[in-house]
Scaffold this motif. Structure first.
Motif, PDB file in Angstrom:
ATOM      1  N   ASN A 316       0.851  -1.163   0.101  1.00 46.96           N
ATOM      2  CA  ASN A 316      -0.214   0.154   0.428  1.00 46.96           C
ATOM      3  C   ASN A 316       0.671   0.931   0.011  1.00 46.96           C
ATOM      4  O   ASN A 316       1.789   1.165   1.244  1.00 46.96           O
ATOM      5  N   ALA A 317       0.797   1.970  -1.216  1.00 47.01           N
ATOM      6  CA  ALA A 317       1.504   3.217  -1.161  1.00 47.01           C
ATOM      7  C   ALA A 317       0.583   4.496  -0.582  1.00 47.01           C
ATOM      8  O   ALA A 317       0.092   4.647  -1.201  1.00 47.01           O
ATOM      9  N   ASN A 318       1.961   4.880   0.169  1.00 51.52           N
ATOM     10  CA  ASN A 318       1.002   6.057   0.423  1.00 51.52           C
ATOM     11  C   ASN A 318       1.287   7.312  -0.772  1.00 51.52           C
ATOM     12  O   ASN A 318       2.651   8.419  -1.187  1.00 51.52           O
ATOM     13  N   TRP A 319       0.394   7.676  -2.164  1.00 52.55           N
ATOM     14  CA  TRP A 319       0.622   8.166  -3.013  1.00 52.55           C
ATOM     15  C   TRP A 319       0.404   9.997  -3.652  1.00 52.55           C
ATOM     16  O   TRP A 319       1.659   9.956  -3.396  1.00 52.55           O
ATOM     17  N   ASN A 320       0.436  10.313  -2.035  1.00 52.08           N
ATOM     18  CA  ASN A 320       0.357  11.730  -1.588  1.00 52.08           C
ATOM     19  C   ASN A 320       1.200  11.712  -1.079  1.00 52.08           C
ATOM     20  O   ASN A 320       1.543  13.090   0.024  1.00 52.08           O
ATOM     21  N   SER A 321       2.382  11.369  -0.429  1.00 50.51           N
ATOM     22  CA  SER A 321       3.435  11.403   0.663  1.00 50.51           C
ATOM     23  C   SER A 321       4.611  10.752   0.158  1.00 50.51           C
ATOM     24  O   SER A 321       4.497   9.065  -0.363  1.00 50.51           O
ATOM     25  N   SER A 322       6.073  11.811   0.078  1.00 50.36           N
ATOM     26  CA  SER A 322       6.982  10.950  -0.835  1.00 50.36           C
ATOM     27  C   SER A 322       7.835  10.807   0.604  1.00 50.36           C
ATOM     28  O   SER A 322       8.266   9.970   0.230  1.00 50.36           O
ATOM     29  N   ARG A 323       7.615  11.440   1.817  1.00 50.12           N
ATOM     30  CA  ARG A 323       8.337  11.158   2.894  1.00 50.12           C
ATOM     31  C   ARG A 323       8.042   9.835   3.491  1.00 50.12           C
ATOM     32  O   ARG A 323       8.674   9.101   4.616  1.00 50.12           O
ATOM     33  N   ILE A 324       6.866   9.375   3.727  1.00 46.08           N
ATOM     34  CA  ILE A 324       5.891   7.939   3.735  1.00 46.08           C
ATOM     35  C   ILE A 324       6.111   7.220   2.741  1.00 46.08           C
ATOM     36  O   ILE A 324       4.322   7.551   2.178  1.00 46.08           O
TER      37      ILE A 324
END
Length: 620
Positions: A316-324
């Motif tokens: 599950n990628a946090n598509w709106n977060s490059s930090r997490i």
């Protein structure tokens, strides 16, 4: 422990330098300053070495002469096995649930195969054993190597026993052998540094080659090859009892009550089940990770398996977060990592936000073992949801899919779940052990049957009786509804009718792939309602339950219509499962889970007994 400095081979040694170093690695290395008057005799004398490398080819947990036959092949009947040594036997890897304190990459990088040492006695059990058989008459000018070439060379590490300990060398896929080693024989250990993730890069096989040279004629090679295969990761099916149940621990009364009731139900089952709680702010323990396992024949185990549990982290990628980049609760797999506990993460960034729900691991289940048309699936098959081919952006993470496919022993069956709001296969289908010739049954959601039950109640004069009494939806909206009002609700009836058609198509595929008959299918009645992005269960979806053992399941209380003191939806499932010797423990999940779109199975996760069927006998 590191090897003595004079035992290490330079990473880019030439053949001549390498052979010299191999000679010097033994206590009786050839003396280059000795009398060389016999050199010409040595050069012309016959050189007929005894070249024999052995591994546990017959998979009985020992390495002996019985392993000689077909050692260069790998089949369902014969072939040596090794493990990806990615657990943490000494619990030395650092951990933090905070991404700001420790990155995902740092967590993933630490395991027992990340260094060149044997990390304690327990770690040694995770390594496969090979043996260079002794050549008692080996002359001083005989030298050799044990090596691994090809794509496997970057994926494995060899260890050589010196005294009572095993050492690796600077070139991890090559071990030097002196004349003394050849005369005495050498014990070798082998580990993989990772599981197979992309078969185009490595198919999981490793050819270990014993090569013996005459020191003056290094181009004359005498070789013996043993083929090994790294163990695939196998997911648990529901035909074996639960041994550990996992649940999220939230700091509220509903979570506390649910966990207490769940623990009591597990105790009631009589199974020796551990109960693990994770302090994470994520309700859905089924979705953020998944327990699986890999195994090889246990050393000296006479048919037993040595097992490492492998906990997959959801992609599950946090598509709106490059930090997490990934779902934070999934970091729990690194907390679990320890002795015979490994963690694996695999994902592809940049996928659509809408498709991320397919990467929750409630969308990857296991059809239990079966045989159809002469083809056997002794470990079952994976069952996954996805969108139709016309929706390329609504598919599971391709890199995670490639990794699952690479394990090979549980070929995937796909169902279209794109019509569901959450889009997980566990919303409509589950499997239970049962007293049938196949050994299991399929539970299948049936909204048409739910409507028939309510129509029957209406005809019997219960039109004003209520479902969901004292229950509330989000934003404190009353949930209770009369039978007649529910049957007249066009939205619910239309959504349920469409759901029935979609489930029929899922069932058609399941029948075609498994040969399931009507007698092996238990219809589970509940209706569906429309949500902003698809359908979701109106009533608690009782198909979404936890199988504890062959005799007990834990299911969500449907809060259904009560007639003559009985909830007709509870009664239906109890009566359907009773002939199979299965009783139902009911648990209220309405406030904590149902209003959020999930039930018992979504709320829990489980590791189970490893099946008696061994993956290497599957023929895949």
């Amino acid at each position: 422990m590191s090897p003595p400095p004079d035992m290490r081979v330079p990473a880019r040694a030439s053949l001549g330098v390498l052979l010299s170093l191999m000679l010097l690695s033994g206590c009786d290395a050839f003396d280059w300053n000795s009398d060389t008057s016999g050199t010409s005799d040595r050069l012309t004398a016959p050189f007929e070495p005894h070249v024999n490398l052995l591994a546990d080819v017959n998979r009985d947990g020992t390495v002996n002469a019985a392993d000689e036959t077909d050692e260069e092949l790998w089949t369902a009947e014969r072939g040596a096995i090794f493990l990806a040594n990615i657990d943490d036997d000494q619990k030395r890897c650092a951990f933090s649930m905070s991404p700001s304190a420790m990155s995902d990459d740092a967590l993933e990088a630490c395991n027992d195969a990340a260094d060149s040492e044997i990390n304690g006695d327990e770690d040694l059990w995770d390594l496969a054993r090979l043996r260079v058989e002794r050549w008692a008459e080996a002359p001083d000018y005989a030298v050799g190597t044990v090596s691994v070439g090809g794509p496997a060379s970057e994926k494995v590490r060899l260890f050589k026993q010196i005294g009572d300990e095993f050492f690796s060398f600077r070139i991890p896929n090559l071990l030097p052998l002196s004349a003394k080693d050849l005369r005495e024989g050498v014990s070798i250990a082998l580990e993989a540094k990772d599981i197979v993730r992309d078969p185009d890069l490595w198919d999981g096989y490793a050819d270990v080659v014993l090569t013996i040279y005459h020191v003056d004629r290094p181009t004359e090679r005498f070789q013996d090859t043993v083929r090994l295969r790294v163990a695939p990761v196998v997911m648990f099916h529901h035909l074996t009892p639960v041994r550990n149940v996992y649940v999220s621990r939230l700091d509220d009364e509903d979570s506390s009550r649910f966990r207490q009731e769940l623990g009591g139900a597990l105790a009631e089952s009589g199974e020796p089940t551990a109960f693990s709680e994770f302090a994470v702010d994520d309700l859905w323990a089924q979705d953020y990770f998944e327990p699986a396992y890999m195994s090889m024949p246990r050393l000296g185990g006479r048919g037993a398996q040595h097992v490492i549990q492998v906990n997959y982290r959801a992609a599950n990628a946090n598509w709106n977060s490059s930090r997490i980049p990934l779902r934070e609760a999934g970091r729990i797999v690194y907390w679990l990592r320890g002795r015979d506990q490994a963690a694996v993460s695999q994902y592809q960034p940049g996928l659509s936000a809408e498709s991320q729900t397919l990467n929750s691991l409630g969308n990857t289940e296991v059809i239990p073992p079966y045989e159809k048309d002469g083809v056997k699936y002794p470990l079952g098959r994976l069952l996954r949801g996805r969108g139709p081919s016309s929706e390329p952006d609504f598919q599971p993470d391709p890199s995670f899919t490639k990794m699952l496919d690479a394990q090979a022993v549980q070929p995937v069956v796909y169902l279209d779940t794109s019509w569901l709001a959450v889009a997980h296969v566990d919303e409509t289908i589950s499997f239970l052990p049962a007293n049938t010739p196949r050994g299991w049954i399929a539970l299948v959601a049936d909204p048409a049957q739910a409507r028939r039950l309510l129509m029957k109640a209406l005809e019997e004069g219960h039109g004003e009786s209520k479902l969901f009494e004292d229950r509330r939806w989000l934003y404190d909206r009353p949930a209770e509804v009369t039978v007649s009002a529910l049957l007249d609700h066009a939205g619910v009836m239309d959504t349920s009718a469409r759901a029935a058609l979609e489930i029929d198509e899922q069932l058609r595929i399941l029948r075609a792939e498994t040969g399931l008959t009507d007698d092996e299918i238990v219809r589970v009645p509940f209706l569906f309602q429309s949500a902003p992005n698809g359908a979701t269960a109106l009533q608690p979806g009782t198909v979404n339950l936890l199988s504890v053992s062959r005799s007990m399941v834990i299911a969500p209380d449907p809060h259904g219509l009560v007639i003559d003191g009985k909830d007709i939806f509870k009664a239906q499932l109890e009566e359907a499962l009773a002939p199979h010797g299965i009783r139902v423990h009911w648990t209220d999940t309405w406030d904590l889970y149902h209003v959020g779109g999930g039930e018992i199975h979504c709320a829990t996760n489980s590791a189970r007994d490893v099946p008696s069927a061994k993956w290497w006998e599957s023929g895949r």
